[in-house]
Design an enzyme around this catalytic site. Structure first.
Site, PDB file in Angstrom:
ATOM      1  CE1 TYR A 151      -3.939   2.225   0.899  1.00 28.73           C
ATOM      2  CE2 TYR A 151      -2.477   3.163   2.551  1.00 28.73           C
ATOM      3  CZ  TYR A 151      -3.655   3.211   1.822  1.00 28.73           C
ATOM      4  OH  TYR A 151      -4.539   4.241   2.025  1.00 28.73           O
ATOM      5  CB  ILE A 184     -10.268   8.564   8.097  1.00 30.22           C
ATOM      6  CG1 ILE A 184      -9.215   9.548   7.548  1.00 30.22           C
ATOM      7  CG2 ILE A 184     -11.666   9.159   8.044  1.00 30.22           C
ATOM      8  CD1 ILE A 184      -9.093  10.852   8.320  1.00 30.22           C
ATOM      9  CB  THR A 188     -17.595   0.682   5.580  1.00 29.70           C
ATOM     10  OG1 THR A 188     -17.088   1.920   5.050  1.00 29.70           O
ATOM     11  CG2 THR A 188     -19.109   0.732   5.614  1.00 29.70           C
TER      12      THR A 188
END
Length: 252
Positions: A151, A184, A188
């Protein structure tokens, strides 16, 4: 502050939930004509039922052919494009040594190549109509270690592309910028899952790692997004702004 986004044509990838959904909601509140692309049909239906006027397109943005098809569908639905938000992304694997090279390739396809490809498609359209704005949602871990290596690498490439593409196309009236969110919290997301599993550990993480003393919100990222894509940010070109409550350890 008036952002003058009424009737602007906005396309957001990964826009059915989380940060992408929040950005879509913020643009709709500003009067923009907004479409989102996402892979999950159920999430798209839910988003469309909640956000009045939202256009939805189902596609796997890690697939080149589906990217082209979904972009053309967005042009049909919106009648053109003024703003592109590359938000689709995700992480996979573990450490460098324990993650197969194919996982790194997949991360690049989802996080980086999708953004590059949609930006190429959008720039071709925007040049014909006098300009536009592109916003790339990366991560503070595109600048420093902390997330999963696959990532991090893809988001680092996105941040580099944001600056270099911005310098290429500003002469055509196209502004390219980015947002690098920190941690954050939303229903979900991975942070909510981790918080539910081990609240003591995650609360300790927040206390130790985020100077502001809390998680960021989707709305705080979305507010930054609509500003950067508006004419109020006309002299911001090639920047990737940390939106992280001070979490990042980098000084640039």
């Amino acid at each position: 502050m008036e952002l003058n986004l009424t009737n602007k044509r906005v396309l957001i990838t990964g826009g059915s939930k989380g940060i992408g959904y929040g950005i879509a909601e913020a643009f709709i509140k500003e009067g923009a004509r907004t479409a989102v692309i996402a892979r999950g049909g159920d999430a798209l239906k839910q988003a469309a039922s909640e956000l009045s006027g939202l256009q939805t397109i189902q596609a796997d943005v890690s697939n080149e052919a589906e990217r082209e098809k979904s972009f053309n569908e967005a042009l049909r639905l919106l009648g053109g494009i003024d703003i592109l938000v590359n938000n689709a992304g995700g992480s996979a694997g573990s450490t460098h040594l324990d993650t197969p090279v194919d996982t790194f390739r997949g991360a690049m396809e989802l996080n980086y190549f999708s953004a590059l490809h949609y930006a190429q498609l959008a720039c071709a359209e925007m040049k014909q109509h006098g300009g536009g704005a592109i916003l790339n949602i990366s991560s503070i871990f595109g600048r420093e270690s902390g997330g999963k290596p696959s990532y991090n690498s893809a988001k680092a490439a996105m941040i580099s592309m944001t600056k270099s593409l911005a310098d290429e196309v500003i002469q055509d009236g196209i502004r390219v910028n980015g947002i690098a969110p920190g941690s954050i919290l939303h229903p979900t997301g991975n942070w909510q899952k981790r918080l539910d599993e081990n609240p003591e550990k995650i609360n300790r993480f927040v206390e130790q790692e985020i100077p502001a003393g809390r998680f960021g919100t989707v709305e705080e990222v979305a507010d930054t997004a609509v500003f950067l894509c508006s004419e109020r940010a006309s002299w911001i070109v090639g920047a990737t702004l940390n939106v992280d409550g001070g979490q990042s350890r980098s000084n640039f």
